[in-house]
Scaffold this motif. Structure first.
Motif, PDB file in Angstrom:
ATOM      1  N   ARG A  97       3.781   7.752 -63.481  1.00 43.61           N
ATOM      2  CA  ARG A  97       4.673   6.645 -63.109  1.00 43.61           C
ATOM      3  C   ARG A  97       4.272   5.426 -63.923  1.00 43.61           C
ATOM      4  O   ARG A  97       3.087   5.260 -64.261  1.00 43.61           O
ATOM      5  CB  ARG A  97       4.488   6.281 -61.632  1.00 43.61           C
ATOM      6  CG  ARG A  97       4.894   7.332 -60.647  1.00 43.61           C
ATOM      7  CD  ARG A  97       6.380   7.332 -60.425  1.00 43.61           C
ATOM      8  NE  ARG A  97       6.749   8.136 -59.274  1.00 43.61           N
ATOM      9  CZ  ARG A  97       7.824   8.898 -59.222  1.00 43.61           C
ATOM     10  NH1 ARG A  97       8.649   8.982 -60.252  1.00 43.61           N
ATOM     11  NH2 ARG A  97       8.112   9.583 -58.139  1.00 43.61           N
ATOM     12  N   ARG A 126      -0.401  15.210 -53.390  1.00 43.94           N
ATOM     13  CA  ARG A 126       0.740  16.133 -53.439  1.00 43.94           C
ATOM     14  C   ARG A 126       0.370  17.485 -52.839  1.00 43.94           C
ATOM     15  O   ARG A 126       1.194  18.137 -52.208  1.00 43.94           O
ATOM     16  CB  ARG A 126       1.270  16.277 -54.875  1.00 43.94           C
ATOM     17  CG  ARG A 126       2.091  15.039 -55.271  1.00 43.94           C
ATOM     18  CD  ARG A 126       3.122  15.300 -56.346  1.00 43.94           C
ATOM     19  NE  ARG A 126       4.090  16.285 -56.040  1.00 43.94           N
ATOM     20  CZ  ARG A 126       5.405  16.079 -55.925  1.00 43.94           C
ATOM     21  NH1 ARG A 126       5.902  14.874 -56.066  1.00 43.94           N
ATOM     22  NH2 ARG A 126       6.227  17.078 -55.687  1.00 43.94           N
ATOM     23  N   HIS A 361       9.886   7.541 -64.241  1.00 41.57           N
ATOM     24  CA  HIS A 361       8.781   8.389 -64.689  1.00 41.57           C
ATOM     25  C   HIS A 361       8.221   7.738 -65.959  1.00 41.57           C
ATOM     26  O   HIS A 361       8.882   6.892 -66.573  1.00 41.57           O
ATOM     27  CB  HIS A 361       9.277   9.793 -65.041  1.00 41.57           C
ATOM     28  CG  HIS A 361       9.779  10.584 -63.870  1.00 41.57           C
ATOM     29  ND1 HIS A 361       9.308  11.831 -63.570  1.00 41.57           N
ATOM     30  CD2 HIS A 361      10.719  10.305 -62.925  1.00 41.57           C
ATOM     31  CE1 HIS A 361       9.927  12.292 -62.487  1.00 41.57           C
ATOM     32  NE2 HIS A 361      10.798  11.388 -62.082  1.00 41.57           N
ATOM     33  N   ARG A 426       7.378  15.444 -60.142  1.00 38.40           N
ATOM     34  CA  ARG A 426       7.498  14.408 -59.114  1.00 38.40           C
ATOM     35  C   ARG A 426       8.660  14.690 -58.170  1.00 38.40           C
ATOM     36  O   ARG A 426       9.042  13.815 -57.387  1.00 38.40           O
ATOM     37  CB  ARG A 426       7.688  13.015 -59.749  1.00 38.40           C
ATOM     38  CG  ARG A 426       6.553  12.519 -60.618  1.00 38.40           C
ATOM     39  CD  ARG A 426       5.199  12.600 -59.973  1.00 38.40           C
ATOM     40  NE  ARG A 426       4.909  11.631 -58.943  1.00 38.40           N
ATOM     41  CZ  ARG A 426       4.043  10.619 -59.069  1.00 38.40           C
ATOM     42  NH1 ARG A 426       3.412  10.430 -60.213  1.00 38.40           N
ATOM     43  NH2 ARG A 426       3.800   9.811 -58.062  1.00 38.40           N
ATOM     44  N   CYS A 428      10.903  15.502 -55.101  1.00 36.27           N
ATOM     45  CA  CYS A 428      10.623  15.126 -53.710  1.00 36.27           C
ATOM     46  C   CYS A 428       9.907  16.263 -52.972  1.00 36.27           C
ATOM     47  O   CYS A 428      10.459  17.355 -52.823  1.00 36.27           O
ATOM     48  CB  CYS A 428      11.943  14.823 -53.006  1.00 36.27           C
ATOM     49  SG  CYS A 428      11.744  14.561 -51.246  1.00 36.27           S
TER      50      CYS A 428
HETATM   51  C1  HEM Z   1      17.904  13.455 -48.267  1.00 38.40           C
HETATM   52  C2  HEM Z   1      16.665  13.032 -48.182  1.00 38.40           C
HETATM   53  C3  HEM Z   1      15.768  12.714 -49.345  1.00 38.40           C
HETATM   54  C4  HEM Z   1      16.073  12.364 -50.630  1.00 38.40           C
HETATM   55  C5  HEM Z   1      17.447  12.212 -51.267  1.00 38.40           C
HETATM   56  C6  HEM Z   1      14.818  12.156 -51.331  1.00 38.40           C
HETATM   57  C7  HEM Z   1      14.718  11.802 -52.675  1.00 38.40           C
HETATM   58  C8  HEM Z   1      13.521  11.594 -53.334  1.00 38.40           C
HETATM   59  C9  HEM Z   1      13.413  11.230 -54.721  1.00 38.40           C
HETATM   60  C10 HEM Z   1      14.583  11.027 -55.682  1.00 38.40           C
HETATM   61  C11 HEM Z   1      12.089  11.114 -55.010  1.00 38.40           C
HETATM   62  C12 HEM Z   1      11.489  10.753 -56.378  1.00 38.40           C
HETATM   63  C13 HEM Z   1      11.585  11.949 -57.319  1.00 38.40           C
HETATM   64  C14 HEM Z   1      11.291  11.607 -58.752  1.00 38.40           C
HETATM   65  O1  HEM Z   1      10.439  10.762 -59.014  1.00 38.40           O
HETATM   66  O2  HEM Z   1      11.914  12.213 -59.652  1.00 38.40           O
HETATM   67  C15 HEM Z   1      11.355  11.384 -53.795  1.00 38.40           C
HETATM   68  C16 HEM Z   1       9.989  11.309 -53.677  1.00 38.40           C
HETATM   69  C17 HEM Z   1       9.312  11.520 -52.504  1.00 38.40           C
HETATM   70  N1  HEM Z   1       9.837  11.967 -51.309  1.00 38.40           N
HETATM   71 FE1  HEM Z   1      11.782  12.287 -50.920  1.00 38.40          FE
HETATM   72  N2  HEM Z   1      13.784  12.379 -50.465  1.00 38.40           N
HETATM   73  C18 HEM Z   1      14.309  12.728 -49.248  1.00 38.40           C
HETATM   74  C19 HEM Z   1      13.607  13.068 -48.100  1.00 38.40           C
HETATM   75  C20 HEM Z   1      12.239  13.098 -47.989  1.00 38.40           C
HETATM   76  C21 HEM Z   1      11.495  13.521 -46.810  1.00 38.40           C
HETATM   77  C22 HEM Z   1      12.142  14.047 -45.519  1.00 38.40           C
HETATM   78  C23 HEM Z   1      10.162  13.334 -47.090  1.00 38.40           C
HETATM   79  C24 HEM Z   1       8.959  13.610 -46.222  1.00 38.40           C
HETATM   80  C25 HEM Z   1       8.972  14.271 -45.098  1.00 38.40           C
HETATM   81  C26 HEM Z   1      10.065  12.823 -48.451  1.00 38.40           C
HETATM   82  C27 HEM Z   1       8.894  12.511 -49.096  1.00 38.40           C
HETATM   83  C28 HEM Z   1       8.810  12.073 -50.404  1.00 38.40           C
HETATM   84  C29 HEM Z   1       7.558  11.673 -51.043  1.00 38.40           C
HETATM   85  C30 HEM Z   1       6.170  11.649 -50.381  1.00 38.40           C
HETATM   86  C31 HEM Z   1       7.883  11.319 -52.364  1.00 38.40           C
HETATM   87  C32 HEM Z   1       6.925  10.828 -53.454  1.00 38.40           C
HETATM   88  C33 HEM Z   1       6.560  11.980 -54.370  1.00 38.40           C
HETATM   89  C34 HEM Z   1       5.896  11.558 -55.681  1.00 38.40           C
HETATM   90  O3  HEM Z   1       6.118  10.458 -56.177  1.00 38.40           O
HETATM   91  O4  HEM Z   1       5.135  12.387 -56.232  1.00 38.40           O
HETATM   92  N3  HEM Z   1      11.340  12.703 -48.961  1.00 38.40           N
HETATM   93  N4  HEM Z   1      12.245  11.697 -52.781  1.00 38.40           N
END
Ligand code: HEM
Length: 495
Positions: A97, A126, A361, A426, A428
């Motif tokens: 990032r 992660r 990213h 990365r 989700c």
């Molecule tokens: C419809 C629901 C959701 C959408 C659209 C969504 C979308 C995203 C997106 C776009 C990212 C960043 C991906 C990238 O950098 O390319 C992300 C990261 C993340 N999401 Fe979700 N998310 C959703 C639900 C959830 C749920 C339910 C959880 C946990 C229970 C969660 C936990 C996380 C975490 C911890 C990250 C950070 C990961 C990282 O940066 O390595 N998300 N999410």
């Protein structure tokens, strides 16, 4: 004869491959691999509406564009193929990032997973998330998701006007129970939830380009006045909130008064992951930010799509009637056959993106794509909106058409993907939990209700809040039970 033709084919293929390699090598070594085209000058600010600006530049410059923002090069990929070739295939070169001093380093103490850079800490965070959220682990949350989805239906029946709030309540309740095993009813007016939501607001505010001077002048980080002092104070408040939530669960663990949840798992494996108490607190605490807001937005968009596309709603209901009937409510076991529900949700992810321009990213290597080079150190965005509206892959992209996700036999296509959950390393980690939440709520809602647009208050399906995660602006719908015995069936249903 056949063998010699085959050998000639191989030779021609190898020669072509070699020529391509030499061409690339020559372009790179001669410095002739171009930077992607883009708006001239230094774009110190991309304006208040990044989505619109990125979409305009995509129209002007094509599948890839780039520009300078201060000393930083920003590269944006705008088509499905570019996303697959770069964001997916070069996932390991894009796992990092960019530096965010205000939101990441000061406000989050470098502990919020979403902004942690590539390296050992990210791997540990992660791994811990994955163990509790991966596809197989996500199944354990079925009873809690379905129970809360039934509450969503009950709330809709009692008070349809506040349908968006009911989506927020669903998402907050599931995350609080999954993370801390909180079983008392959760609403957005709970003091604890209000505090968490405030932290989330602070976080998104700090992420806004240009909000804090320290992002442009990182040395200010060491001078704790003004914005920096504010961010430090907010960090302390946030950390103590997250620690109090985590340690409340630990106290209940000691008294044998809690169910297994993410927090109990973290305590049991703290040594193995070598994570400090503060890191555990942030890991659990930021689940709410990442998982609640996004899921609530998804539920709002599903209601919007259903109300504005009655024909598509009817198609899903016809399958629900055939597979489930009217005398019982759908459950997760029905999922494999409820392909219309899944296709509807997939189309929602494509039609109106929850995170429309994705998250930044950072390239840790030079990445060649076609005749361009994405230089190491660039900030790289896969622009979710234009990628999912790419007319080469999604014909008539503005049309809400769930059938595009089904093959000729009515099965979910496995050759097509949506990128609402992001990319590569990365991607989700909560996607399986999120998908299952959206599935069960859509199945129950569409089984239970006819959802209609109010002709006196037409819905503007392009009206959303600004930001990295967007929400539909409030809109009115009429909700009518499809079954006169709905209340009785709801009460008789046991998980
Ligand atoms: C419809 C629901 C959701 C959408 C659209 C969504 C979308 C995203 C997106 C776009 C990212 C960043 C991906 C990238 O950098 O390319 C992300 C990261 C993340 N999401 Fe979700 N998310 C959703 C639900 C959830 C749920 C339910 C959880 C946990 C229970 C969660 C936990 C996380 C975490 C911890 C990250 C950070 C990961 C990282 O940066 O390595 N998300 N999410």
């Amino acid at each position: 004869m056949f063998e010699s033709q085959q050998t000639t084919g191989y030779v021609v293929l190898c020669a072509l491959g070699l020529l391509l390699f030499i061409h690339r090598y020559w372009l790179r070594s001669s410095g002739n691999l171009n930077l992607p085209p883009g708006p001239p000058g230094n774009r110190l600010s991309v304006g208040p509406n990044i989505v619109r600006q990125f979409n305009e530049w995509a129209n002007e410059y094509g599948p890839i564009f780039s520009f300078k923002n201060g000393r930083q090069r920003i590269v944006v990929l705008t088509t499905y193929q570019a996303a697959v070739d770069v964001m997916q295939k070069h996932g390991s070169d894009l796992a990092d990032r960019p530096r965010t001093v205000a939101a990441g380093e000061i406000l989050s103490g470098d502990m919020r997973t979403l902004l942690v850079g590539a390296g050992e800490r990210l791997k540990k965070l992660r791994r811990a998330l994955h163990s509790q959220l991966q596809a197989s682990a996500a199944r354990q949350y079925a009873p809690l998701q379905r129970r809360n989805a039934k509450d969503y239906v009950r709330n809709m029946l009692a008070d349809p006007e506040h349908h968006l709030d009911h989506g927020r309540t669903y998402a907050a309740s599931v995350i609080m129970e999954l993370t801390y095993s909180k079983t008392t009813p959760t609403t957005y007016s709970d003091p604890e939830v209000k505090e968490v939501v405030k932290c989330l607001g602070n976080f998104f505010e700090a992420l806004r380009i240009g909000r804090y001077l320290v992002d442009a002048l990182p040395f200010l980080k060491y001078i704790p006045f003004g914005g920096v002092a504010e961010l430090k104070k907010r960090h302390e408040d946030e950390l103590s909130l997250f620690e109090s939530q985590l340690f409340a669960t630990k106290d209940r663990m000691a008294k044998n008064a809690t169910q297994p949840c993410f927090a109990t798992y973290l305590f049991e494996h703290q040594k193995e992951y070598e994570l400090s108490d503060a890191e555990l607190a942030y890991l659990a605490g930021s689940m709410f930010g990442a998982g609640s807001d996004t899921t609530a937005s998804g539920l709002g968009i599903i209601t919007m799509a259903a109300a504005t596309h009655p024909h598509e709603l009817k198609k899903v209901q016809a399958q629900l009637d055939e597979v489930v009937g009217r005398d019982r409510m759908p459950n997760f076991d029905d999922e494999p056959v409820l392909t219309q529900v899944t296709a509807f949700v997939l189309e929602v992810h494509r039609w109106r993106l929850i995170a429309p321009f994705g998250f930044a990213h950072k390239a840790t290597k030079d990445i060649p794509w076609r005749d361009y080079i994405i230089p190491s150190g660039s900030i790289v965005y896969g622009n979710h909106w234009t990628i999912m509206h790419d007319p080469d892959v999604f014909a008539e992209p503005e049309t809400f058409n769930p059938d595009r996700w089904l093959d000729e036999k009515g099965r979910i296509r496995d050759d097509l993907k949506h990128f609402d959950f992001g990319f590569g390393r990365r991607v989700c980690p909560g996607q399986y939990v999120a998908e299952r939440s959206l599935f069960i709520n859509t199945a129950l809602m569409f089984w239970a209700f006819n959802i209609r647009e109010d002709p006196a208050a037409p819905i503007d399906t392009m009206s959303f809040t600004d930001g990295s995660v967007v929400h539909p602006q409030p809109f009115r719908v009429s909700i009518e039970a499809r079954n006169p015995n709905l209340r009785e069936i709801l009460e008789a249903d046991v998980d």
